[in-house]
Enzyme design. Structure first.
Site, mmCIF file in Angstrom:
data_model
loop_
_atom_site.group_PDB
_atom_site.id
_atom_site.type_symbol
_atom_site.label_atom_id
_atom_site.label_comp_id
_atom_site.label_asym_id
_atom_site.label_seq_id
_atom_site.Cartn_x
_atom_site.Cartn_y
_atom_site.Cartn_z
ATOM 1 N N SER A 60 -3.102 13.449 7.761
ATOM 2 C CA SER A 60 -4.132 13.040 6.821
ATOM 3 C C SER A 60 -5.463 12.745 7.512
ATOM 4 C CB SER A 60 -3.669 11.782 6.072
ATOM 5 O OG SER A 60 -4.703 11.214 5.303
ATOM 6 N N ARG A 95 13.839 12.657 -3.454
ATOM 7 C CA ARG A 95 14.697 11.696 -2.749
ATOM 8 C C ARG A 95 16.084 12.263 -2.437
ATOM 9 N NH1 ARG A 95 10.377 10.009 -2.748
ATOM 10 N NH2 ARG A 95 9.568 7.920 -3.167
ATOM 11 N N HIS A 123 0.049 12.984 -6.343
ATOM 12 C CA HIS A 123 -0.245 11.969 -5.324
ATOM 13 C C HIS A 123 0.820 10.875 -5.331
ATOM 14 C CE1 HIS A 123 -4.025 11.590 -2.850
ATOM 15 N NE2 HIS A 123 -3.401 10.487 -2.472
ATOM 16 N N LYS A 143 -4.566 20.793 -2.955
ATOM 17 C CA LYS A 143 -3.552 19.787 -3.290
ATOM 18 C C LYS A 143 -4.013 18.906 -4.448
ATOM 19 C CE LYS A 143 -0.866 15.985 -1.215
ATOM 20 N NZ LYS A 143 -1.311 14.830 -2.034
ATOM 21 N N GLY A 163 6.942 12.092 1.403
ATOM 22 C CA GLY A 163 6.030 11.115 1.975
ATOM 23 C C GLY A 163 6.709 9.799 2.257
ATOM 24 N N TYR A 165 -9.658 14.855 3.132
ATOM 25 C CA TYR A 165 -10.302 14.131 2.040
ATOM 26 C C TYR A 165 -11.788 14.404 2.194
ATOM 27 C CZ TYR A 165 -6.298 11.263 0.580
ATOM 28 O OH TYR A 165 -5.098 10.825 0.073
ATOM 29 N N ARG A 219 -4.688 0.528 -8.128
ATOM 30 C CA ARG A 219 -3.432 0.138 -7.490
ATOM 31 C C ARG A 219 -3.327 -1.382 -7.412
ATOM 32 N NH1 ARG A 219 -3.928 4.675 -2.672
ATOM 33 N NH2 ARG A 219 -4.332 6.429 -4.086
ATOM 34 N N THR A 241 -7.412 17.988 -0.548
ATOM 35 C CA THR A 241 -6.962 17.135 -1.634
ATOM 36 C C THR A 241 -8.073 16.992 -2.668
ATOM 37 O OG1 THR A 241 -5.351 15.895 -0.326
ATOM 38 C CG2 THR A 241 -6.260 14.781 -2.235
ATOM 39 N N TYR A 295 0.837 -1.206 0.000
ATOM 40 C CA TYR A 295 0.000 0.000 0.000
ATOM 41 C C TYR A 295 0.872 1.257 0.000
ATOM 42 C CZ TYR A 295 -2.960 3.759 1.638
ATOM 43 O OH TYR A 295 -3.599 4.971 1.749
#
Length: 369
Positions: free
Chosen positions: A121, A299, A264, A240, A318, A145, A180, A171, A39
Site C-alpha cells: 500500500s 475467510r 474496501h 480497485k 487482508g 492512493y 469509521r 484505488t 483501525y
C-alpha cells in the site's frame, strides 16, 4: 516487543496453529493495541456492508461431484503473465506496523514463501523498496492512493518501478474516508510513521490522523488518470474498488489491464452491496478481456472457490493475513496462506476440480436465504 512513540509492536517470529481464519481475529485482539486493532478490524458506520461481505457467500452453493477420478488438486495459476503457486494474494493493506514491528517486510516474506503475489500500500509502514527487497524477487504490485500532488504520485511510481513491481493497483473508492466509528471512539492517530509519506511531510510524519491523510488524497479520479498512470509507468494498471459492470467497462476503456472488485472490506460506503454479490455481473461485463481480482470477506477455502467460480482470477485477503502477522510475523503470514490453500484444495477435491481452470468453469447454485 518494540515500542514506537508509545505504541507496542509484537516481535514474534513463529509458526502458529490455525483452526480456522475467523478465530484469528480474537487472538490478534489480545496482542494488537486497542487503537491499532480498531483501525484494522473496523468497517464504516454500523458495519452493515462489512457483515454483508461474509453473508454473501451463503447466496451460492457448490455442488459436490463424485466419480470425478481426480486427486491432488493444484493451486498453480498464471495471471497478468505471472506464474503463481496459489490464486490467493495479499490485498494492499495499510500500516501493517500496527500489527508487527516488521510490518510489510514480514508479510512480503510470508507471501513469497507460498509462491503468492504481494500487493503493498501507499500507506505502508515500510518503504516500497524495503518491502520489495524483503520479497527477494517474488512478484509484487504497488497500490497507489492517488494524491492531489502529482509530484508525489510520480515519486511513488518511480520508486515502485525501480523496485521491480509487476503492476500498479489504482484505488478509486477512497476519495474520501468512510465514517469509521472505532477510530473516532479510540481517537486514533497513526503512531508509526508511514515510510512513503515521511519524505513529503513536515517533521517525522508521525501522529497523522486519518482525516488529515485523506485530505491530501485526490477527490477527483477519472478515466484520464488511469491512462496517465499506465502511460507513465508502462506497467499494467488494475483499477480497485469496482462494484458495477458500468465502472468495469469504463476502467477497461481507459486502458486498465485489470479490474479489482472490492468494497474496501466494508470500510468505505456503508449500505453498498457485498463484493461477492456483484462479482458475477462484473465478470460477465468484463467477459475475459482483462483479469479480475476479488476481495472482501474471504475467510474460507470455499469462499475462494466460489469467487473463482464466479469470475475472479485472483482472490485477495487482508485482515486474516494481518492477524497472522501479529501472531507470528512472516511465519504467521505463511501459515494463513497455507491454511486457506489447504481448505481450497479440499473444496476442489470434493467439487471434482483438478485445476484453477476447472474451478473457473464450475457452475454454482444460486440460493437466497
Amino acid at each position: 516487543m518494540t515500542v514506537v512513540n508509545g505504541y507496542k509492536q509484537n516481535d514474534n517470529e513463529e509458526k502458529i496453529n490455525i483452526l480456522n481464519l475467523e478465530e484469528l481475529e480474537e487472538r490478534a485482539k489480545q496482542i494488537i493495541p486497542t487503537g491499532g486493532f480498531g483501525y484494522i478490524v473496523g468497517g464504516s458506520e454500523n458495519n452493515w456492508t462489512l457483515k454483508a461481505n461474509r453473508k454473501a457467500f451463503t447466496h451460492k452453493q457448490i455442488v459436490p461431484r463424485a466419480l470425478s477420478n481426480i486427486e491432488n488438486p493444484s493451486l498453480d495459476t498464471n495471471v497478468f503473465g505471472i506464474p503463481l503457486k496459489t490464486p490467493i494474494m495479499m490485498a494492499p493493506t495499510a500500516a501493517q506496523g500496527l500489527a508487527h514491528s516488521q510490518g510489510e517486510k514480514d508479510t512480503a516474506k510470508g507471501v513469497a514463501a507460498v509462491g503468492g503475489l504481494m500487493a503493498q500500500s501507499t500507506y505502508s509502514s515500510v518503504s516500497i523498496s524495503d518491502t520489495a527487497a524483503a520479497g527477494n524477487g517474488a512478484p509484487q504490485f504497488f497500490q497507489l492512493y492517488m494524491s492531489k500532488d502529482w509530484d508525489f504520485n510520480y515519486s511513488l511510481l518511480d520508486e515502485a518501478k525501480k523496485a521491480g513491481v509487476k503492476g500498479i493497483i489504482l484505488t478509486v473508492d477512497a476519495t474520501v474516508d468512510g465514517y469509521r466509528e472505532d477510530d473516532i471512539k479510540n481517537n486514533f492517530q497513526f503512531p508509526i510513521p508511514m515510510a512513503n509519506l515521511t519524505k513529503f511531510s513536515e517533521g517525522d510524519g508521525k501522529g497523522k490522523g486519518i482525516a488529515e491523510i485523506y485530505a491530501a488524497a485526490a477527490q477527483k479520479i477519472g478515466p484520464d488518470d488511469v491512462k496517465k498512470i499506465a502511460d507513465y509507468t508502462d506497467l499494467p494498471v488494475i483499477v480497485k474498488g469496482i462494484e458495477s459492470p458500468e465502472d468495469a467497462l469504463y476502467a477497461i476503456g481507459a486502458g486498465a489491464a485489470g479490474v479489482y472488485v472490492s468494497n474496501h472490506g466494508g470500510r468505505q460506503l456503508n449500505g453498498g452491496p457485498a463484493s461477492f454479490d456483484v462479482l458475477e455481473d462484473v465478470a460477465k461485463a468484463v467477459n475475459g478481456r482483462v483479469p479480475i481480482i476479488f476481495d472482501s470477506g474471504v475467510r474460507r477455502g470455499s469462499d475462494a472457490f466460489k469467487a473463482l467460480a464466479s469470475g475472479a482470477d485472483l482472490v485477495a485477503m487482508g485482515r486474516p493475513v494481518i492477524y497472522g502477522l501479529a501472531l507470528g510475523g512472516a511465519e504467521g503470514v505463511q501459515a494463513v496462506f497455507e491454511h486457506l490453500g489447504d481448505e481450497l484444495k479440499t473444496t476442489m477435491q470434493l467439487a471434482g476440480t483438478k485445476t484453477i481452470a476447472d474451478v473457473k468453469k464450475t457452475q454454482l447454485l444460486s440460493i437466497n436465504y
